[in-house]
Motif scaffolding. Structure first.
Motif, PDB file in Angstrom:
ATOM      1  N   GLY A  59     -12.856   4.623  -5.085  1.00 21.92           N
ATOM      2  CA  GLY A  59     -12.156   4.054  -3.937  1.00 21.92           C
ATOM      3  C   GLY A  59     -11.068   4.980  -3.421  1.00 21.92           C
ATOM      4  O   GLY A  59     -10.931   5.182  -2.203  1.00 21.92           O
ATOM      5  N   ILE A  60     -10.293   5.537  -4.340  1.00 24.69           N
ATOM      6  CA  ILE A  60      -9.245   6.494  -3.952  1.00 24.69           C
ATOM      7  C   ILE A  60      -9.858   7.709  -3.264  1.00 24.69           C
ATOM      8  O   ILE A  60      -9.315   8.240  -2.291  1.00 24.69           O
ATOM      9  CB  ILE A  60      -8.430   6.928  -5.180  1.00 24.69           C
ATOM     10  CG1 ILE A  60      -7.606   5.754  -5.722  1.00 24.69           C
ATOM     11  CG2 ILE A  60      -7.508   8.082  -4.825  1.00 24.69           C
ATOM     12  CD1 ILE A  60      -6.466   5.335  -4.843  1.00 24.69           C
ATOM     13  N   VAL A 117      -1.534   9.729  -1.675  1.00 28.23           N
ATOM     14  CA  VAL A 117      -1.895   8.884  -0.530  1.00 28.23           C
ATOM     15  C   VAL A 117      -0.631   8.323   0.122  1.00 28.23           C
ATOM     16  O   VAL A 117      -0.494   8.324   1.355  1.00 28.23           O
ATOM     17  CB  VAL A 117      -2.834   7.739  -0.975  1.00 28.23           C
ATOM     18  CG1 VAL A 117      -2.988   6.711   0.153  1.00 28.23           C
ATOM     19  CG2 VAL A 117      -4.201   8.294  -1.364  1.00 28.23           C
ATOM     20  N   ILE A 118       0.307   7.865  -0.685  1.00 33.71           N
ATOM     21  CA  ILE A 118       1.573   7.326  -0.160  1.00 33.71           C
ATOM     22  C   ILE A 118       2.329   8.402   0.610  1.00 33.71           C
ATOM     23  O   ILE A 118       2.855   8.147   1.705  1.00 33.71           O
ATOM     24  CB  ILE A 118       2.436   6.774  -1.314  1.00 33.71           C
ATOM     25  CG1 ILE A 118       1.780   5.535  -1.927  1.00 33.71           C
ATOM     26  CG2 ILE A 118       3.851   6.441  -0.827  1.00 33.71           C
ATOM     27  CD1 ILE A 118       2.464   5.028  -3.172  1.00 33.71           C
ATOM     28  N   TYR A 119       2.379   9.602   0.051  1.00 31.24           N
ATOM     29  CA  TYR A 119       3.082  10.714   0.711  1.00 31.24           C
ATOM     30  C   TYR A 119       2.462  11.026   2.070  1.00 31.24           C
ATOM     31  O   TYR A 119       3.174  11.187   3.073  1.00 31.24           O
ATOM     32  CB  TYR A 119       3.043  11.947  -0.187  1.00 31.24           C
ATOM     33  CG  TYR A 119       3.496  13.210   0.491  1.00 31.24           C
ATOM     34  CD1 TYR A 119       4.845  13.472   0.718  1.00 31.24           C
ATOM     35  CD2 TYR A 119       2.561  14.149   0.942  1.00 31.24           C
ATOM     36  CE1 TYR A 119       5.259  14.634   1.363  1.00 31.24           C
ATOM     37  CE2 TYR A 119       2.957  15.314   1.581  1.00 31.24           C
ATOM     38  CZ  TYR A 119       4.307  15.555   1.791  1.00 31.24           C
ATOM     39  OH  TYR A 119       4.704  16.688   2.440  1.00 31.24           O
ATOM     40  N   VAL A 120       1.137  11.098   2.110  1.00 30.89           N
ATOM     41  CA  VAL A 120       0.447  11.426   3.366  1.00 30.89           C
ATOM     42  C   VAL A 120       0.701  10.353   4.424  1.00 30.89           C
ATOM     43  O   VAL A 120       0.964  10.652   5.593  1.00 30.89           O
ATOM     44  CB  VAL A 120      -1.063  11.607   3.119  1.00 30.89           C
ATOM     45  CG1 VAL A 120      -1.812  11.730   4.447  1.00 30.89           C
ATOM     46  CG2 VAL A 120      -1.317  12.830   2.250  1.00 30.89           C
ATOM     47  N   PHE A 193     -14.528   3.764   5.751  1.00 29.28           N
ATOM     48  CA  PHE A 193     -13.958   4.285   4.516  1.00 29.28           C
ATOM     49  C   PHE A 193     -12.906   3.353   3.915  1.00 29.28           C
ATOM     50  O   PHE A 193     -12.762   3.292   2.696  1.00 29.28           O
ATOM     51  CB  PHE A 193     -13.396   5.689   4.740  1.00 29.28           C
ATOM     52  CG  PHE A 193     -14.461   6.728   4.860  1.00 29.28           C
ATOM     53  CD1 PHE A 193     -15.139   7.190   3.744  1.00 29.28           C
ATOM     54  CD2 PHE A 193     -14.830   7.215   6.109  1.00 29.28           C
ATOM     55  CE1 PHE A 193     -16.150   8.123   3.856  1.00 29.28           C
ATOM     56  CE2 PHE A 193     -15.841   8.154   6.234  1.00 29.28           C
ATOM     57  CZ  PHE A 193     -16.504   8.607   5.103  1.00 29.28           C
ATOM     58  N   THR A 194     -12.212   2.609   4.756  1.00 23.53           N
ATOM     59  CA  THR A 194     -11.303   1.600   4.223  1.00 23.53           C
ATOM     60  C   THR A 194     -12.098   0.483   3.560  1.00 23.53           C
ATOM     61  O   THR A 194     -11.723  -0.018   2.489  1.00 23.53           O
ATOM     62  CB  THR A 194     -10.424   1.012   5.345  1.00 23.53           C
ATOM     63  OG1 THR A 194      -9.694   2.064   5.982  1.00 23.53           O
ATOM     64  CG2 THR A 194      -9.436   0.006   4.776  1.00 23.53           C
ATOM     65  N   ALA A 200     -14.806  -0.839  -3.541  1.00 23.85           N
ATOM     66  CA  ALA A 200     -14.708  -0.176  -4.849  1.00 23.85           C
ATOM     67  C   ALA A 200     -13.681  -0.874  -5.727  1.00 23.85           C
ATOM     68  O   ALA A 200     -13.881  -1.004  -6.947  1.00 23.85           O
ATOM     69  CB  ALA A 200     -14.333   1.294  -4.662  1.00 23.85           C
ATOM     70  N   LEU A 201     -12.587  -1.351  -5.121  1.00 23.53           N
ATOM     71  CA  LEU A 201     -11.604  -2.118  -5.877  1.00 23.53           C
ATOM     72  C   LEU A 201     -12.222  -3.413  -6.403  1.00 23.53           C
ATOM     73  O   LEU A 201     -11.957  -3.825  -7.541  1.00 23.53           O
ATOM     74  CB  LEU A 201     -10.394  -2.461  -5.006  1.00 23.53           C
ATOM     75  CG  LEU A 201      -9.457  -1.318  -4.610  1.00 23.53           C
ATOM     76  CD1 LEU A 201      -8.256  -1.884  -3.853  1.00 23.53           C
ATOM     77  CD2 LEU A 201      -8.990  -0.542  -5.827  1.00 23.53           C
ATOM     78  N   GLY A 202     -13.041  -4.055  -5.566  1.00 20.51           N
ATOM     79  CA  GLY A 202     -13.709  -5.276  -5.996  1.00 20.51           C
ATOM     80  C   GLY A 202     -14.636  -5.037  -7.177  1.00 20.51           C
ATOM     81  O   GLY A 202     -14.662  -5.826  -8.131  1.00 20.51           O
TER      82      GLY A 202
END
Length: 272
Positions: A59-60, A117-120, A193-194, A200-202
């Motif tokens: 997922g990431i 991801v947070i930084y971007v 992609f989201t 993928a989290l599921g």
């Protein structure tokens, strides 16, 4: 091929016509069948936890592709990423002081990529961030989890701070995806992609939940007492089940969209 497609369409149409209670029963039966399948196919059920971590990593990877190739963070909840980084950081701390194994390494890799991801989102692609849609107040999640962890935590011999921290990350992980679901609820349209990331989290949550349930079944309940006493063991199982069912509705519409050949997932009112 056409015959199998027509049968699939008939089954899908039949399921769609069923009332919510029937759909819920069908979902439970499908989950039970999947658990039964995993029990006999996967011999070492600890591998299911590794599979959960790997699913999260997939997922990431979808998010990283979206951020680097499409140069947009539209549809991604920064708050969910921050909650994910928080529970991973706490869990890593607990892993280092309480146990150190392969899960520690997997969590470390996931935390590093989540921080990237947070930084971007915060600095590189801030102009495309949907701040007005990402309006879930995270203190509604963090504060209750902290209070619950203070009240219900493991009864092991570890330091009380470590035990409370462990409980906190378990509870927070269970509901860390809520800001992402709220954002998708606000937009109603989820780009590929989201959608791949949330699906993928599921899958990761299902593998993790299956790991705990099968451990309990295989040990005939002794696994629960190994977790400690009091309310903590059932709370762990409840947290795992909650994680799975929070994403179950979205996963249903994701699969339906993929089977139907739709690139963009459109969520009906009331979903997530």
């Amino acid at each position: 091929m056409k015959r199998s497609s027509s049968k699939r369409a008939v089954v899908t149409a039949w399921v769609r016509r069923q009332p919510p209670k029937v759909k819920a029963v069908l979902a439970v039966l499908a989950a039970a069948a999947a658990l039964l399948f995993l029990r006999f196919v996967v011999r070492d059920h600890d591998k299911l936890f590794v599979a959960a971590e790997l699913s999260h990593a997939v997922g990431i990877a979808c998010l990283i592709y979206k951020l680097t190739k499409e140069r947009t963070c539209a549809g991604i909840s920064l708050k969910s990423q921050e909650l994910t980084a928080l529970f991973l950081a706490v869990r890593l701390y607990c892993s280092f002081v309480m146990e150190y194994d392969i899960h520690t390494l997997l969590d470390s890799a996931t935390l590093v990529t989540t921080l990237w991801v947070i930084y971007v989102i915060r600095f590189k692609l801030k102009s495309s961030y949907m701040e007005d849609k990402d309006n879930f107040a995270i203190y509604y999640v963090v504060v209750p989890c902290a209070i619950l962890a203070f009240i219900i935590h493991p009864s092991t011999s570890h330091n009380i701070v470590n035990r409370i921290s462990w409980a906190f990350c378990v509870y927070l992980e269970a509901i860390s995806v809520l800001p992402q679901l709220r954002l998708m609820q606000n937009t109603k349209i989820v780009e590929p992609f989201t959608a791949h990331y949330v699906f993928a989290l599921g899958i990761a949550r299902f593998f993790s939940c299956a790991h705990w349930i099968l451990q309990v079944i295989d040990t005939r309940g002794r696994f629960i007492t190994a977790l400690g006493y009091g309310l903590w063991p059932p709370m762990v199982l409840i947290s795992e089940i909650v994680q799975t069912f929070i994403l179950a509705d979205f996963c249903y519409y994701y699969v339906k969209s993929v089977v139907g050949g739709q690139l963009v997932l459109r969520l009906p009112s009331g979903v997530v």
